[in-house]
Design an enzyme around this catalytic site. Structure first.
Site, mmCIF file in Angstrom:
data_model
loop_
_atom_site.group_PDB
_atom_site.id
_atom_site.type_symbol
_atom_site.label_atom_id
_atom_site.label_comp_id
_atom_site.label_asym_id
_atom_site.label_seq_id
_atom_site.Cartn_x
_atom_site.Cartn_y
_atom_site.Cartn_z
ATOM 1 N N LYS B 79 1.065 -11.907 -3.896
ATOM 2 C CA LYS B 79 1.745 -11.583 -5.135
ATOM 3 C C LYS B 79 1.039 -12.415 -6.208
ATOM 4 O O LYS B 79 0.526 -13.769 -5.955
ATOM 5 C CB LYS B 79 3.157 -12.115 -5.075
ATOM 6 C CG LYS B 79 3.913 -11.751 -6.469
ATOM 7 C CD LYS B 79 5.460 -12.211 -6.053
ATOM 8 C CE LYS B 79 6.195 -11.981 -7.283
ATOM 9 N NZ LYS B 79 7.594 -12.259 -7.082
ATOM 10 N N SER B 154 11.058 -8.611 -8.122
ATOM 11 C CA SER B 154 9.936 -8.859 -8.980
ATOM 12 C C SER B 154 8.682 -8.478 -8.197
ATOM 13 O O SER B 154 7.562 -8.187 -8.495
ATOM 14 C CB SER B 154 9.507 -10.172 -9.559
ATOM 15 O OG SER B 154 9.580 -11.136 -8.671
ATOM 16 N N SER B 178 13.929 -11.512 -5.001
ATOM 17 C CA SER B 178 12.676 -10.538 -5.264
ATOM 18 C C SER B 178 11.540 -10.446 -4.282
ATOM 19 O O SER B 178 10.750 -9.671 -4.601
ATOM 20 C CB SER B 178 11.684 -11.675 -6.529
ATOM 21 O OG SER B 178 12.189 -11.433 -7.787
#
Lengths: 478, 491
Positions: B79, B154, B178
């Site tokens: 990420k 997210s 997330s």
């Protein structure tokens, strides 16, 4: 109208740790800008602070020395404000649980002891430094982050001071305590010790505090005193005119010896304090606290009292000796070796300090050791050297760190007490100065002193003066 | 079966046995990414050159019969809020568009030490603020199962990358769900470890007391493998713990005999999509068949969780994001009059709307005069939420509930309704507030063919038990084996 001036001080002291508060960067002063930085003290994305245990312990030490109550549970808070020298735009500080609260400090003001209460002692991180280029019209500023993250101790007093003498003593005494506990080097010229004052006036006899004005940008103790004096006059003039005092922060202008408004209370910042989630709370147990307490040396005021009472030193001498911890330590070490406090006091306060001053020595790295001074005093008492020679030997000891015996032997400075040897010299002097002998016999008494001087000169000052005197008197027939 | 559909453990086996070279595998991975990525948009930065170099290094090690790491040769996606040395790390924000960290996050360092191959940095909601990956400053990631739908967020890019067979493993971060929510929406396994289990050093902070790095994998055994590689104490993170890291794979097949499963009634109440509820209820039947006992329970403070979360997370975020001011790194506005103007312009231009909204909310909650009513009150309720879980775990070994109240929703559907968006994390937020671990595993599909996830929560540091419970279900089912159809062809 007569007013009482009410003064409180905030003190910032950089702690004398090798590394910064939350990273391993060096705290060394005066190096090339931005060479002692890392992602952590630059506040780069994703980095985290890790507490320097030493810095925390130094803070505890200072808090204990200032008689604070130590919070068993303490944590850190973020204090938010935007400024380019503050890398994260928040400062890790303490707000909700300061590590030390409700302390006090005793200080001597014109010979009497006065107590000033300490509101709190807490630990925080330093900001960096802005550099504004010299050339006029430069449309930029530079930031040096070397100082960012240096551990900073904040000590907040109650408004317990009433005049500049007390303020002066507060600053001096606090500085000494921080030096004695070795938590800060307290170099004001390097900014490692800084003060901010808050001043208010009230009618004499009133117990209600007036509106407080804070003064910043005080770069020396002298500035603190001057700024307070200026502010007391400024406020009293306003009050006399029937005007109110605004709660505000003012900046001291050292050159013009004036202060100017920086911001009013209405403009004061909202720091939006909240607990720092990246650091764990610190729990202080009794064992840890006891170890800190044990590590605190006798503080200057107590030490001075002890020197006066135990060694019968004058208030002045005891004050000089305790001014610097190294001096007091030196004195204590000497007295432990040889019980001659007066002699050591004289050597240290007169001769040692003169040498330090003349030769611009660093008092913290003296070559001469207490054991050596004790030997010197012993050698004088035994008559091995005269006190005049001793001064010469002492100077040599300070410069080289050599033992007095070694210096005496090396230079052949030992006192001559051999009567036969001295007699030979006296005979020679008498033979060479018949006129002086005549004068003496005619009653010119100071002629003898001249003859003693001649003998000393011949022996390079090494002859025992008492023997010289006795023998001379004998020879010239008194 | 295409190589790219294997699990990480299977592919590692093939690489170590020299059945396939890591370089060859990486070549195939990038070929596939180039083919499919335009439709999915999972990545912000691809690391093809770096990946090939690392692959060559691993091939050489294997050829020379040198020791290789736990993750030898496995392509992994990271990420883009996790710092990678010399590789752009943007947090999906314009404000960090050219930021190249001079350091690796602790977890990235671990990946490198264990010989994983980092193939790229994945898309996210800017600064991890969102539940759909629509708030990215760069692109909108699409759900591999239906490209009109969001992948969740997210960590939507990481979830999509694993679901679309771009990466065998991926790292994400989970502040309020997330990792688990996008895992559920993309039909993969997502683990949020206990707070403090994995170092946050190098994870760009959002809500520091909630953030935790987590894993995306194709099955539970891969999760055990990856978690083992990244967990553990880090002296650079004061909130990481010294609790020893167990071998998560050992005994993972231990079964669930005598297991007591807590079913919190607040997690099956109003607002839960019926298809999701049915899928989770059916999943529970499997546990029943395996000998587990159910305990109906209540976590009474659940209703406050979302409110508490948005005060605490935003308060922390408002402070964490203060450093992006144009002074030191990242984006700086072009023209400005003085420092305040520079700050204002830089931040106005650099941050997206959702980030600004949260900074404002957070600053408000911390303002003098409001601190007690908001932040302090929220912290107290947070303690109550934690106590709810403590009390529940007195009676049960784990809690099972839905991960997300709905399957993947349409792109744009919730974008203009922040409150509705915030409710996407209603079932995942409490675990972050309590600091306990959670896993989302595939447990079914909606009629529209979208994956549904089920969440298992356990006590602090009971990841091993959690993985064991998850595996027991996975072994009995094949939801995790289903793959999205991409470009009209299964891989």
């Amino acid at each position: 109208m007569e007013y009482e001036v009410v003064i409180g001080l905030e003190t910032h002291a950089e702690l004398a740790t090798v590394a910064k508060l939350f990273c391993g960067c060096s705290t060394k002063f005066g190096v090339e800008p931005n060479t002692q930085v890392c992602p952590v003290c630059l506040g780069m994305p994703g980095v985290l602070p890790v507490m320097n245990k030493k810095a925390f312990e130094y803070s505890l030490k200072a808090a204990v020395a200032l008689n604070c109550e130590i919070n068993k549970f303490t944590n850190f808070d973020r204090k938010s404000y935007y400024y380019p020298d503050l890398p994260k735009n928040y400062q890790i500080s303490q707000n909700y649980y300061n590590l030390g609260i409700d302390g006090y400090m005793n200080m001597s003001v014109n010979g009497t002891i006065k107590k000033v209460r300490i509101h709190n002692v807490h630990l925080e991180e330093e900001a960096g430094k802005l550099i504004h280029p010299e050339e006029t019209g430069a449309d930029y500023s530079l930031v040096d982050f070397n100082r960012a993250g240096v551990p900073l101790l904040e000590i907040v007093s109650y408004p317990d001071m009433r005049n500049v003498d007390e303020v002066d003593s507060y600053m001096q005494t606090l500085r000494k305590i921080l030096l004695y506990t070795e938590v800060s080097d307290c170099k004001m010229q390097e900014g490692s010790l800084r003060f901010e004052a808050s001043i208010s006036l009230r009618k004499k006899g009133s117990d209600k505090l007036g509106n407080r004005v804070e003064i910043k940008n005080l770069n020396s103790m002298k500035s603190v005193i001057k700024a307070i004096e200026y502010e007391a006059v400024r406020q009293s003039e306003l009050l006399d005119k029937g005007e109110a005092i605004d709660r505000e922060t003012r900046l001291w202008d050292e050159v013009n010896e004036k202060s100017q408004r920086m911001r009013s209370k209405e403009e004061s910042q909202d720091y939006r304090y909240f607990p720092e989630p990246d650091l764990l709370p610190v729990l202080i147990d009794d064992k840890w606290l006891d170890a800190i307490k044990v590590s605190i040396p006798e503080l200057p005021l107590e030490r001075k009292q002890r020197f006066i009472e135990k060694f019968k030193l004058s208030d002045y001498d005891a004050g000089v000796l305790t001014e610097e911890k190294v001096l007091a330590d030196f004195f204590d070490a000497c007295v432990n070796l040889l019980d001659r406090p007066k002699a050591f006091c004289n050597w240290i306060t007169n001769d040692l300090l003169r040498e330090v001053k003349d030769r611009k020595l660093d008092i913290n790295s003296l070559l001469i050791k207490p054991k050596q001074l004790a030997s010197l005093v012993e050698l004088i008492e035994k008559g091995t050297i005269s006190s005049t020679i001793a001064k010469e030997v002492f100077s040599e000891m300070v410069q080289t760190g050599n033992d007095p015996q070694k210096i005496i032997e090396g230079k052949g400075l030992a006192q001559i007490s051999d009567e036969g040897l001295i007699e030979t010299v006296i005979d020679k002097v008498i033979a060479g100065n018949p006129n002086v002998i005549e004068d003496y016999k005619k009653g010119k008494k100071n002629a003898l002193a001249f003859l003693v001087g001649q003998v000393m000169k011949e022996t390079k000052g090494k002859a025992n003066p008492k023997i010289v005197n006795d023998l001379l008197r004998e020879k010239v027939g008194i | 079966m295409s190589l790219l559909r294997h699990t990480a453990l299977q592919i590692k086996e093939k690489i170590i046995s020299r059945e396939i070279q890591a370089t060859k595998l990486v070549g195939q991975v990038f070929e596939w990414i180039k083919y499919i990525e335009p439709k999915i948009q999972a990545f912000i930065t691809l690391n093809e050159k770096g990946a090939l170099e690392k692959a060559a290094e691993i091939d050489k090690k294997i050829e020379n019969r040198q020791k290789v790491g736990l993750l030898a040769g496995i392509p992994i996606a990271v990420k883009d809020n996790i710092c990678t040395k010399s590789l752009n790390t943007t947090c999906a924000s314009k404000i960090l568009q050219n930021f190249i960290p001079p350091y690796d996050a602790f977890v990235v360092n671990r990946l490198k030490e264990e010989d994983a191959i980092i193939i790229g940095k994945t898309n996210l909601d800017e600064f991890a603020m969102g539940s759909s990956t629509e708030n990215s400053g760069y692109k909108i990631t699409r759900n591999p199962w239906n490209q009109n739908c969001v992948p969740g967020g997210s960590s939507g890019g990481s979830a999509a990358a694993v679901a679309a067979n771009f990466a065998f493993l991926a790292l994400g971060s989970d502040t309020g769900g997330s990792v688990r929510q996008p895992a559920a929406l993309c039909g993969v396994v997502g683990v949020k470890p206990t707070y403090g289990r994995v170092s946050r050093y190098g994870l760009i902070a959002f809500g520091s007391s909630l953030d935790q790095i987590g894993t995306f994998t194709r099955d539970v055994k891969d999760a055990a493998l990856l978690l083992h590689a990244i967990a553990g104490y880090d002296s650079y993170d004061s909130t990481s713990t010294q609790v020893s890291v167990p071998e998560y794979s050992d005994g993972i097949e231990g079964g669930t005999g005598g297991l007591r499963i807590g079913i919190p009634k607040e997690y099956f109440a109003e607002g839960l999509n019926t298809e999701v509820r049915d899928a989770v209820k059916s999943a529970l039947k499997i546990y029943e068949r395996l000998g587990a006992k159910f305990v109906e329970l209540s976590l009474p403070h659940t209703e406050y969780a979302v409110a508490v979360y948005y005060i605490i997370a935003n308060a922390e975020a408002s402070s964490n994001l203060a450093r992006y001011d144009g002074v030191k790194y990242g984006y700086r506005t072009g023209e400005s009059r003085g420092i305040i103007d520079m700050y204002c312009r830089t931040r106005s231009e650099g941050f997206g709307n959702e980030v600004k909204r949260r900074i404002m909310l957070g600053n408000y909650a911390l303002s003098s005069g409001y601190y007690d009513a908001y932040y302090l009150k929220a912290s107290k309720v947070r303690t109550l939420i934690k106590s709810d879980f403590d009390a529940a775990f007195e009676k049960v070994d784990c809690i099972i509930c839905p991960t997300s109240p709905v399957p993947a929703f349409k792109i744009g559907e919730r974008a203009n309704n922040p409150l509705e968006m915030y409710l996407s994390d209603i079932y995942t937020i409490p675990a972050n507030l309590a600091g306990i671990p959670g896993i989302s595993i595939p447990c079914g599909f909606s009629k529209a063919g979208l994956p549904i996830g089920m969440q298992i929560l356990t006590r602090h540091f009971e990841e091993k038990k959690m993985l064991q419970i998850a595996y027991a279900f996975e072994r009995e089912t094949d939801f995790h084996l289903k793959k999205p159809v991409l470009k009209g062809s299964t891989v």
